[in-house]
Design a protein around this motif. Structure first.
Motif, PDB file in Angstrom:
ATOM      1  N   UNK A  64       0.832  -1.203   0.000  1.00 37.40           N
ATOM      2  CA  UNK A  64       0.000   0.000   0.000  1.00 37.40           C
ATOM      3  C   UNK A  64       0.865   1.250   0.000  1.00 37.40           C
ATOM      4  N   UNK A  65       1.961   1.224   0.754  1.00 34.27           N
ATOM      5  CA  UNK A  65       2.864   2.372   0.771  1.00 34.27           C
ATOM      6  C   UNK A  65       3.485   2.591  -0.604  1.00 34.27           C
ATOM      7  N   UNK A  66       3.845   1.502  -1.268  1.00 34.91           N
ATOM      8  CA  UNK A  66       4.393   1.598  -2.616  1.00 34.91           C
ATOM      9  C   UNK A  66       3.373   2.234  -3.561  1.00 34.91           C
ATOM     10  N   UNK A  67       2.119   1.826  -3.426  1.00 36.04           N
ATOM     11  CA  UNK A  67       1.064   2.383  -4.264  1.00 36.04           C
ATOM     12  C   UNK A  67       0.894   3.876  -4.020  1.00 36.04           C
ATOM     13  N   UNK A  68       1.051   4.294  -2.773  1.00 35.04           N
ATOM     14  CA  UNK A  68       0.885   5.713  -2.433  1.00 35.04           C
ATOM     15  C   UNK A  68       2.004   6.575  -3.005  1.00 35.04           C
ATOM     16  N   UNK A  69       3.182   6.002  -3.198  1.00 31.76           N
ATOM     17  CA  UNK A  69       4.309   6.800  -3.671  1.00 31.76           C
ATOM     18  C   UNK A  69       4.472   6.757  -5.188  1.00 31.76           C
ATOM     19  N   UNK A  70       3.857   5.778  -5.853  1.00 30.05           N
ATOM     20  CA  UNK A  70       4.008   5.639  -7.305  1.00 30.05           C
ATOM     21  C   UNK A  70       3.135   6.652  -8.050  1.00 30.05           C
ATOM     22  N   UNK A  93      -6.306  -7.557  -2.484  1.00 28.79           N
ATOM     23  CA  UNK A  93      -5.533  -6.379  -2.894  1.00 28.79           C
ATOM     24  C   UNK A  93      -6.361  -5.387  -3.697  1.00 28.79           C
ATOM     25  N   UNK A  94      -7.214  -5.894  -4.580  1.00 30.02           N
ATOM     26  CA  UNK A  94      -7.999  -5.000  -5.427  1.00 30.02           C
ATOM     27  C   UNK A  94      -8.945  -4.142  -4.599  1.00 30.02           C
ATOM     28  N   UNK A  95      -9.738  -4.774  -3.744  1.00 29.96           N
ATOM     29  CA  UNK A  95     -10.681  -4.020  -2.922  1.00 29.96           C
ATOM     30  C   UNK A  95      -9.984  -3.075  -1.980  1.00 29.96           C
ATOM     31  N   UNK A  96      -8.859  -3.519  -1.420  1.00 25.39           N
ATOM     32  CA  UNK A  96      -8.112  -2.678  -0.481  1.00 25.39           C
ATOM     33  C   UNK A  96      -7.567  -1.436  -1.167  1.00 25.39           C
ATOM     34  N   UNK A  97      -6.982  -1.601  -2.334  1.00 28.84           N
ATOM     35  CA  UNK A  97      -6.444  -0.455  -3.055  1.00 28.84           C
ATOM     36  C   UNK A  97      -7.552   0.514  -3.459  1.00 28.84           C
ATOM     37  N   UNK A  98      -8.664  -0.013  -3.918  1.00 23.90           N
ATOM     38  CA  UNK A  98      -9.771   0.861  -4.302  1.00 23.90           C
ATOM     39  C   UNK A  98     -10.282   1.662  -3.114  1.00 23.90           C
ATOM     40  N   UNK A  99     -10.397   0.988  -1.978  1.00 22.67           N
ATOM     41  CA  UNK A  99     -10.939   1.651  -0.786  1.00 22.67           C
ATOM     42  C   UNK A  99      -9.927   2.624  -0.170  1.00 22.67           C
ATOM     43  N   UNK A 100      -8.706   2.150   0.061  1.00 21.27           N
ATOM     44  CA  UNK A 100      -7.721   2.962   0.766  1.00 21.27           C
ATOM     45  C   UNK A 100      -7.250   4.163  -0.051  1.00 21.27           C
ATOM     46  N   UNK A 101      -7.202   4.030  -1.352  1.00 21.59           N
ATOM     47  CA  UNK A 101      -6.743   5.115  -2.212  1.00 21.59           C
ATOM     48  C   UNK A 101      -7.894   5.896  -2.830  1.00 21.59           C
ATOM     49  N   UNK A 102      -9.119   5.547  -2.431  1.00 20.37           N
ATOM     50  CA  UNK A 102     -10.323   6.222  -2.945  1.00 20.37           C
ATOM     51  C   UNK A 102     -10.333   6.268  -4.473  1.00 20.37           C
ATOM     52  N   UNK A 103     -10.144   5.099  -5.061  1.00 16.92           N
ATOM     53  CA  UNK A 103     -10.234   4.962  -6.516  1.00 16.92           C
ATOM     54  C   UNK A 103     -11.711   4.814  -6.868  1.00 16.92           C
TER      55      UNK A 103
END
Length: 365
Positions: A64-70, A93-103
């Motif tokens: 998640x941290x990597x996703x936030x910096x990319x 991973x898909x649901x988490x990224x969508x939720x945490x990054x507000x995609x």
């Protein structure tokens, strides 16, 4: 190379065919970005079953941290239905990224290609804009816990979340997209039954529609929209709807276009963006070099186009167009298609052909 602060793209391999289609997508990105003179850096960390085995979780915190910096992400298909419970490390991973990054916007184009048989009545080109963070999805409706409860062994209940903020922002995304297309938006709903939740959704879409007088606006009940997609999908340009309706309708639309293997998609938020194929991880095909990478490759093209518009970077727009044109050219002929489309090419051979074709088209622009 033109330096745009070394574009960083996080690549997450996923499960099943994920590593193969991500590798194919990376090869295409490498070719087109070099042709467009864009410096870039792929960054990665294991997720899915690979990280579950080594770290006890399918989605470690550093992912998640990597996703936030990319600058953007490419997510390979994941086998989340086969993961253990979340308490045992099975995190989607898909649901988490969508939720945490507000995609919040899942943008799913569906179109026909010359030479690829399709079951629809005729050719079409549409986009479904699906709200991505609310709706009936149990992992996106509560601050704590999930949106599904079971008060007794014989009673199961699900809660649907529709907010004004979420509805307004997905509507704006749809209308902004329509301005770049044929200037038509259809809101899909079920307000005759879900009077409160879809009533709020429609209220918000109508409010946004008033700000776009140059965009044609109409509404359809979800069951009617499903039927009209079969009868005449060419009548639609941009369709905007809530989470579950969008998930179902987009799968219908891509099947009507000839193959979900060609169906790209993009997850978009105010700050973050993630390319993701519409199809699943197909574990039975893993390691056989038979998976069609076109869906994820096309999704990567959408990613580059989004970043190009957001950053005002013409080179990224050229790279995106090169991929899209290269894919369209190659899938028209059985000699340059993968086996699922009646061709003979394997995953990596197809990727090499797309990379070469796309890079050539970028250089010619």
């Amino acid at each position: 190379m033109e330096d745009i602060s070394a574009l960083q793209l996080a690549l997450f391999d996923g499960d099943g065919i994920g590593p193969e289609v991500v590798a194919a997508t990376e090869r295409v990105l490498e070719a087109v970005l070099e042709a467009a003179h864009v410096a870039w850096e792929p960054i990665r960390t294991p997720i899915g079953f690979a990280s579950l085995e080594s770290e006890g979780t399918t989605f470690p915190a550093r992912a998640l941290q990597l996703a936030r910096t990319a600058d953007g992400m490419v997510l390979g298909p994941v086998s989340h239905l086969d993961y253990p419970e979340a308490t045992a490390g099975g995190i989607n991973p898909s649901g988490t990224l969508r939720r945490e990054l507000q995609l919040y916007a899942n943008v799913r184009p569906a179109r026909t290609y010359d030479g690829v048989p399709w079951p629809a009545q005729g050719p079409f080109d549409l986009v479904i804009v699906r709200e991505n963070t609310e709706g009936f999805y149990a992992d996106r409706t509560m601050h704590m816990g999930t949106g599904e409860v079971m008060p007794t062994p014989d009673l199961a209940m699900s809660y649907r979340k529709v907010t004004r903020e979420g509805s307004l922002r997905i509507a704006r995304h749809a209308f902004e997209l329509a301005l770049r297309r044929r200037r038509s938006v259809t809101a899909v709903h079920k307000s005759n039954v879900l009077r409160v939740s879809d009533g709020l959704f429609l209220e918000c879409v109508r409010q946004v529609a008033a700000d776009y007088p140059d965009v044609e606006y109409q509404e359809e009940l979800v069951d009617a929209a499903a039927a009209l997609l079969i009868r005449d999908p060419a009548q639609f340009d941009v369709m905007v709807t809530t989470n579950m309706f969008g998930d179902i309708l987009s799968d219908e639309a891509t099947e009507l276009s000839g193959s979900i293997g060609l169906a790209a998609s993009l997850n978009v938020g105010e700050q973050y963006v993630m390319a993701q194929a519409q199809h699943g991880s197909a574990p039975s095909l893993a390691g056989k070099d038979v998976a069609n990478p076109a869906s994820l490759v096309g999704s990567a093209a959408m990613l580059l186009a989004h970043l190009g518009r957001r950053r005002g970077q013409e080179a990224l727009l050229r790279a995106a167009a090169g991929i899209e044109d290269g894919l369209e050219h190659l899938v028209t002929s059985p000699e340059t298609r993968t086996r699922d489309l009646g061709g003979t090419l394997g995953t990596q051979e197809f990727a090499e052909k797309v990379a070469a074709e796309a890079a050539q088209r970028v250089e010619q622009r």
